[in-house]
Write a protein that holds these residues in place. Structure first.
Motif, PDB file in Angstrom:
ATOM      1  N   GLY A  14     -16.301  -4.451  67.953  1.00 42.23           N
ATOM      2  CA  GLY A  14     -16.690  -3.738  69.163  1.00 42.23           C
ATOM      3  C   GLY A  14     -15.541  -3.181  69.956  1.00 42.23           C
ATOM      4  O   GLY A  14     -15.719  -2.816  71.124  1.00 42.23           O
ATOM      5  N   ASP A  15     -14.344  -3.129  69.340  1.00 43.31           N
ATOM      6  CA  ASP A  15     -13.182  -2.561  70.019  1.00 43.31           C
ATOM      7  C   ASP A  15     -12.963  -3.194  71.385  1.00 43.31           C
ATOM      8  O   ASP A  15     -12.877  -2.510  72.406  1.00 43.31           O
ATOM      9  CB  ASP A  15     -13.338  -1.045  70.179  1.00 43.31           C
ATOM     10  N   ALA A  16     -12.851  -4.519  71.406  1.00 44.13           N
ATOM     11  CA  ALA A  16     -12.668  -5.189  72.687  1.00 44.13           C
ATOM     12  C   ALA A  16     -11.965  -6.519  72.501  1.00 44.13           C
ATOM     13  O   ALA A  16     -12.053  -7.156  71.448  1.00 44.13           O
ATOM     14  CB  ALA A  16     -14.010  -5.402  73.390  1.00 44.13           C
TER      15      ALA A  16
ATOM     16  N   ARG B 190     -15.184   6.233  87.711  1.00 40.24           N
ATOM     17  CA  ARG B 190     -15.875   6.632  86.482  1.00 40.24           C
ATOM     18  C   ARG B 190     -17.008   5.652  86.182  1.00 40.24           C
ATOM     19  O   ARG B 190     -16.870   4.437  86.305  1.00 40.24           O
ATOM     20  CB  ARG B 190     -14.888   6.663  85.319  1.00 40.24           C
ATOM     21  N   LYS B 191     -18.150   6.187  85.751  1.00 39.57           N
ATOM     22  CA  LYS B 191     -19.307   5.391  85.342  1.00 39.57           C
ATOM     23  C   LYS B 191     -19.716   5.832  83.937  1.00 39.57           C
ATOM     24  O   LYS B 191     -19.717   7.028  83.637  1.00 39.57           O
ATOM     25  CB  LYS B 191     -20.482   5.602  86.303  1.00 39.57           C
ATOM     26  N   PRO B 192     -20.059   4.903  83.066  1.00 40.15           N
ATOM     27  CA  PRO B 192     -20.487   5.283  81.718  1.00 40.15           C
ATOM     28  C   PRO B 192     -21.715   6.180  81.767  1.00 40.15           C
ATOM     29  O   PRO B 192     -22.590   6.031  82.621  1.00 40.15           O
ATOM     30  CB  PRO B 192     -20.813   3.943  81.054  1.00 40.15           C
ATOM     31  N   ALA B 193     -21.781   7.097  80.828  1.00 37.59           N
ATOM     32  CA  ALA B 193     -22.930   7.996  80.751  1.00 37.59           C
ATOM     33  C   ALA B 193     -23.546   7.960  79.354  1.00 37.59           C
ATOM     34  O   ALA B 193     -24.708   7.617  79.196  1.00 37.59           O
ATOM     35  CB  ALA B 193     -22.520   9.421  81.116  1.00 37.59           C
ATOM     36  N   PHE B 194     -22.750   8.294  78.344  1.00 37.13           N
ATOM     37  CA  PHE B 194     -23.287   8.366  76.982  1.00 37.13           C
ATOM     38  C   PHE B 194     -22.615   7.373  76.043  1.00 37.13           C
ATOM     39  O   PHE B 194     -22.726   7.499  74.834  1.00 37.13           O
ATOM     40  CB  PHE B 194     -23.121   9.785  76.427  1.00 37.13           C
ATOM     41  N   GLY B 195     -21.896   6.389  76.567  1.00 37.18           N
ATOM     42  CA  GLY B 195     -21.262   5.423  75.692  1.00 37.18           C
ATOM     43  C   GLY B 195     -19.794   5.263  76.008  1.00 37.18           C
ATOM     44  O   GLY B 195     -19.281   5.781  77.000  1.00 37.18           O
ATOM     45  N   ALA B 196     -19.091   4.538  75.109  1.00 36.43           N
ATOM     46  CA  ALA B 196     -17.717   4.144  75.385  1.00 36.43           C
ATOM     47  C   ALA B 196     -16.710   5.257  75.180  1.00 36.43           C
ATOM     48  O   ALA B 196     -15.605   5.194  75.693  1.00 36.43           O
ATOM     49  CB  ALA B 196     -17.348   2.954  74.494  1.00 36.43           C
ATOM     50  N   LEU B 197     -17.049   6.271  74.409  1.00 30.49           N
ATOM     51  CA  LEU B 197     -16.052   7.253  74.020  1.00 30.49           C
ATOM     52  C   LEU B 197     -16.003   8.480  74.930  1.00 30.49           C
ATOM     53  O   LEU B 197     -15.048   9.249  74.867  1.00 30.49           O
ATOM     54  CB  LEU B 197     -16.291   7.704  72.575  1.00 30.49           C
TER      55      LEU B 197
ATOM     56  N   ALA C  61      -6.389   1.172  70.024  1.00 30.27           N
ATOM     57  CA  ALA C  61      -7.009   2.141  69.124  1.00 30.27           C
ATOM     58  C   ALA C  61      -8.504   1.876  69.032  1.00 30.27           C
ATOM     59  O   ALA C  61      -8.991   0.795  69.384  1.00 30.27           O
ATOM     60  CB  ALA C  61      -6.365   2.073  67.739  1.00 30.27           C
ATOM     61  N   ARG C  62      -9.225   2.869  68.548  1.00 30.81           N
ATOM     62  CA  ARG C  62     -10.652   2.733  68.319  1.00 30.81           C
ATOM     63  C   ARG C  62     -10.903   2.325  66.871  1.00 30.81           C
ATOM     64  O   ARG C  62     -10.146   2.672  65.967  1.00 30.81           O
ATOM     65  CB  ARG C  62     -11.384   4.047  68.636  1.00 30.81           C
ATOM     66  N   GLN C  63     -12.005   1.559  66.685  1.00 31.26           N
ATOM     67  CA  GLN C  63     -12.363   1.035  65.361  1.00 31.26           C
ATOM     68  C   GLN C  63     -11.167   0.314  64.747  1.00 31.26           C
ATOM     69  O   GLN C  63     -10.842   0.477  63.574  1.00 31.26           O
ATOM     70  CB  GLN C  63     -12.860   2.165  64.443  1.00 31.26           C
ATOM     71  N   SER C  64     -10.523  -0.507  65.566  1.00 29.64           N
ATOM     72  CA  SER C  64      -9.245  -1.088  65.167  1.00 29.64           C
ATOM     73  C   SER C  64      -9.346  -2.508  64.640  1.00 29.64           C
ATOM     74  O   SER C  64      -8.346  -3.082  64.234  1.00 29.64           O
ATOM     75  CB  SER C  64      -8.275  -1.061  66.352  1.00 29.64           C
ATOM     76  N   LEU C  65     -10.532  -3.121  64.649  1.00 28.79           N
ATOM     77  CA  LEU C  65     -10.730  -4.471  64.111  1.00 28.79           C
ATOM     78  C   LEU C  65      -9.792  -5.474  64.802  1.00 28.79           C
ATOM     79  O   LEU C  65      -8.870  -6.024  64.200  1.00 28.79           O
ATOM     80  CB  LEU C  65     -10.516  -4.502  62.596  1.00 28.79           C
TER      81      LEU C  65
END
Length: 737
Positions: free
Chosen positions: A503-505, A123-130, A522-526
């Motif tokens: 940045g969810d990382a 897999r390669k990123p195309a339009f972002g992380a999601l 999770a996303r947007q998980s702080l």
């Protein structure tokens, strides 16, 4: 299916339905509905009862999860083909690089099915992380045919770049297959806190491997006992005195940072409560205030009130104790250091074993917004200055426990980007957030506004300059935005772990540069507060998602909290001794006298955490210890304190303490004729025991004990006639908590 054409008879329909798997949720629901008789007087009641009983079938049809169908005990995943659909026993599987997985495939229908596995990879990123990005797909297995009711065990070895498998019957339409997500990195598991506003902030690990987590939204401390399956871990919660767990307030104390001392006592800052909390697990009971104590901090009229204002009566402004670090002093009491974000000060508490306060003071730091805090082996207290773009260093002289004993210096961080703050004046700062000291003594810090980590080398750094500071740039995160490293932790190989809070990382780096990112659960998980346990697992909180998350086996194992080691320079018996050492196999000892090498040993074996050597030490010498073990550590050094005393006419023992001793020592222990007394050290270094302590010809010993995070450092000297010598013996190790 048993008929031809598009207009089957009722009998043909029933025959075809009869061949579908009897355990399929759709088939079960159809059978139950088919058995109802609308003409029956009790039809409506029976239908309501059936709806209650069959409600769970709707969820099963949506999730296509088939529990209880595993036919091979060692299979990783069970696949069931029924109702011309695929059902899986789980939808996500951790699979390490090069590993294989085993499937049990069962045909639950009354007719033959083909089965095949496809893998999605590269897999390669195309339009972002999601999004899924661009990827390749290819067959992972040859098609196999399963007769009605048959089962087969299949072993698959996906490529290391495979991230998902498609499993099902390629001949039966898009409902006949399901994806199985593959987690290819370290095992990642999470525990969810309740209620939804629990708001886990920071975590710390005790000697038993339990996690202590501050729950800012419900004003509580949580104890988590991990399990192999983290979702099944046990949790106990301890509400803080004066707290509020209701949704309306979302907590009024805001327990933020947390640490565990060498005795296992848990400490927390209460950012909104203007206090420090203490919990003794030996006396605490979940759901009660037992074993807990709160130490209020002085009022701060000049501090800013919270914004927006909390509902209800206005509370006095808080000093906002932010982060904390704990250690023992020379007498074994606990010393708690903490930053005061709004008061622009460094605070410190000294607390006895039983929780009684022994002293507290605040040191104005001549800085703006101190945030992170960490301790050094030499007794330094390091802290970040968020708005001032500096690293601060506080040191403490031995003697009275008071603010007058402190010294402060500051080091400038090279990068200082302009930061706009709506409604406030702009500042130029990298926004240093957290700080940690590695095994080589380097002081690491995060630069939240500069997308970097940095470290300060104390041997090269000069106050007021950028000398000795190195910045380590980090790449953009998966959202192609600048990384914002916040809290950090350093393992025993000097790898630095950081959380990208927005940045969810979670990431890792070293002095050599950036290593890698991991995604949280999770996303947007702080993501917040990484911490390493004794098994090499990395833990962090996901505050916005109410999660505590574990990444397995990504770090070097940490030493759990314990009582500090004890190092002794005995000038009466001419010996250097130590006890309580952990993970140390041998020690090299060198002694410096007036700048010249007096003694240098080879590797002295450590047995049971202890060693003892003959050494002609005297006051003013510097003892250097090089510790051999599995991980390199900067050598420890301490000055042998010059202690001089004599017996006064009133029977008191009076003397002086020379300079350079380890900090956090405010008394000299005087022992003679089988009894002892503590003599307080004055600011000028003088001390005196009680009168009548010993007769004019008496003799005895003087013991000075200071402390840093690295251990307790003692000097033993004599007074009066020369004491009788005896062979050196290692002092007893501190009592276990």
């Amino acid at each position: 299916v048993g008929f031809a054409g598009t207009a089957p008879t009722e009998a043909e329909k029933l025959a075809a339905i009869g061949r579908l798997g009897a355990a399929a949720p759709e088939k079960v629901l159809w059978s139950h509905l088919h058995d109802l008789d609308p003409a029956d007087p009790g039809f409506l009641a029976a239908a309501h009862q059936l709806g209650t009983v069959d409600r769970a079938l709707v969820g099963a049809m949506r999730s296509r999860y088939a529990p209880g169908v595993q036919t091979a005990p060692d299979a990783d995943v069970a696949v069931v083909l029924q109702n011309d659909e695929a059902y899986l026993s789980q939808r996500r599987l951790h699979l390490g690089p090069g590993a294989s997985l085993t499937l049990t495939v069962t045909n639950g229908d009354g007719f033959a099915h083909r089965f095949q596995a496809l893998e999605l990879h590269d897999r390669k990123p195309a339009f972002g992380a999601l999004d899924w990005g661009r990827f390749q797909w290819s067959p992972l297995s040859d098609p196999t045919t399963l007769a009605a009711g048959a089962s087969q065990t299949i072993t698959l070895t996906p490529q290391d770049t495979s991230f998902e498998l498609w499993l099902g019957d390629p001949d039966s339409g898009d409902q006949a297959g399901l994806p199985l997500r593959l987690d290819r990195g370290p095992r990642r598991q999470s525990l969810r806190f309740t209620p939804a506003w629990a708001h886990p902030n920071h975590a710390a690990i005790d000697a038993d491997g339990h996690l202590w987590v501050t729950l800012g939204g419900v004003d509580a401390l949580a104890e988590v006992t991990p399990a192999g399956d983290l979702a099944s871990a046990s949790e106990r919660e301890f509400p803080l005195p004066g707290g509020d767990a209701t949704f309306a307030t979302g907590g009024k104390l805001d327990p933020h940072d947390v640490a565990v001392d060498g005795r296992g006592v848990v400490w927390s800052t209460l950012a909104d409560g203007n206090a420090i909390a203490r919990l003794d697990p030996a006396h605490a009971t979940p759901g009660t205030k037992d074993g807990m104590r709160v130490y209020p901090l002085p009022a701060c009229p000049a501090c800013q009130p919270p914004f927006p204002p909390a509902p209800g009566a206005a509370e006095p402004p808080s000093r906002v104790p932010e982060q904390l670090a704990v250690q023992a002093d020379g007498a074994g009491n606990t010393v708690v250091w903490f930053t005061e974000l709004e008061a622009n000060a460094i605070g410190v508490l000294r607390i006895a074993d039983d929780g009684s306060p022994l002293g507290q003071f605040d040191v104005p730091c001549a800085c703006s917004h101190p945030k992170g805090i960490a301790l050094g082996d030499d007794g330094s207290v390091w802290f970040t200055e968020e708005d001032g773009n500096r690293i601060g260093r506080l040191t403490l002289e031995p003697g009275p426990f008071e603010a007058a004993a402190t010294q402060l210096v500051h080091y400038t961080i090279p990068s200082a980007p302009a930061v706009a703050r709506p409604g406030l004046p702009g500042v130029a700062t990298s926004s240093p957030h957290s700080v940690a000291v590695d095994e080589l003594g380097r002081v690491w810090f995060s630069e939240e506004e500069n997308g970097s980590l940095g470290y300060l080398d104390p041997a090269r750094a000069r106050p007021g300059s950028t000398d000795g500071i190195v910045e380590v740039p980090l790449p953009n995160n998966e959202f192609r935005e600048q990384t914002s490293p916040a809290d950090i932790a350093v393992d025993r190989t000097n790898k630095v772990f950081f959380t990208d809070e927005y940045g969810d990382a979670v990431g890792a780096a070293s002095a050599g540069g950036f290593d890698r990112f991991w995604r949280p659960r999770a996303r947007q998980s702080l993501t917040d507060k990484p911490v390493v346990d004794a098994s090499g697992n990395l833990w962090f909180t996901e505050t916005g998602a109410n999660l505590l998350t574990r990444l397995s086996d990504v770090a070097a194992p940490a030493l759990p909290p314990a009582q500090p080691p004890l190092f002794t320079a005995d000038t009466t018996h001419h010996a250097v001794l130590a006890s309580g050492l952990r993970d140390v196999t041998a020690v090299e000892v060198s002694i410096d006298r007036n700048g010249a090498d007096l003694l240098h040993t080879g590797a002295v074996p450590v047995a049971g955490g202890a060693f003892a050597i003959d050494a002609p030490v005297r006051g003013g010498d510097v003892v250097r210890l090089t510790l051999d073990g599995p991980y390199p550590h900067v050598p420890l050094s301490f000055r042998v304190v010059d202690l001089h005393a004599s017996v006064a006419d009133d029977g008191s023992v009076r003397g002086t303490v020379g300079p350079g001793g380890a900090p956090l020592a405010d008394l000299v222990e005087v022992d003679a004729d089988g009894h002892g007394a503590g003599a307080r050290i004055a600011r000028d270094g003088g001390f005196a025991s009680p009168t009548g302590f010993v007769d004019a010809a008496g003799s005895g010993t003087l013991t000075y004990a200071g402390a840093t995070r690295a251990g307790i450092f003692r000097t033993v000297a004599g007074f009066g006639p020369e004491p009788v010598s005896s062979p050196p013996a290692a002092p007893a190790a501190p009592a276990a908590p």
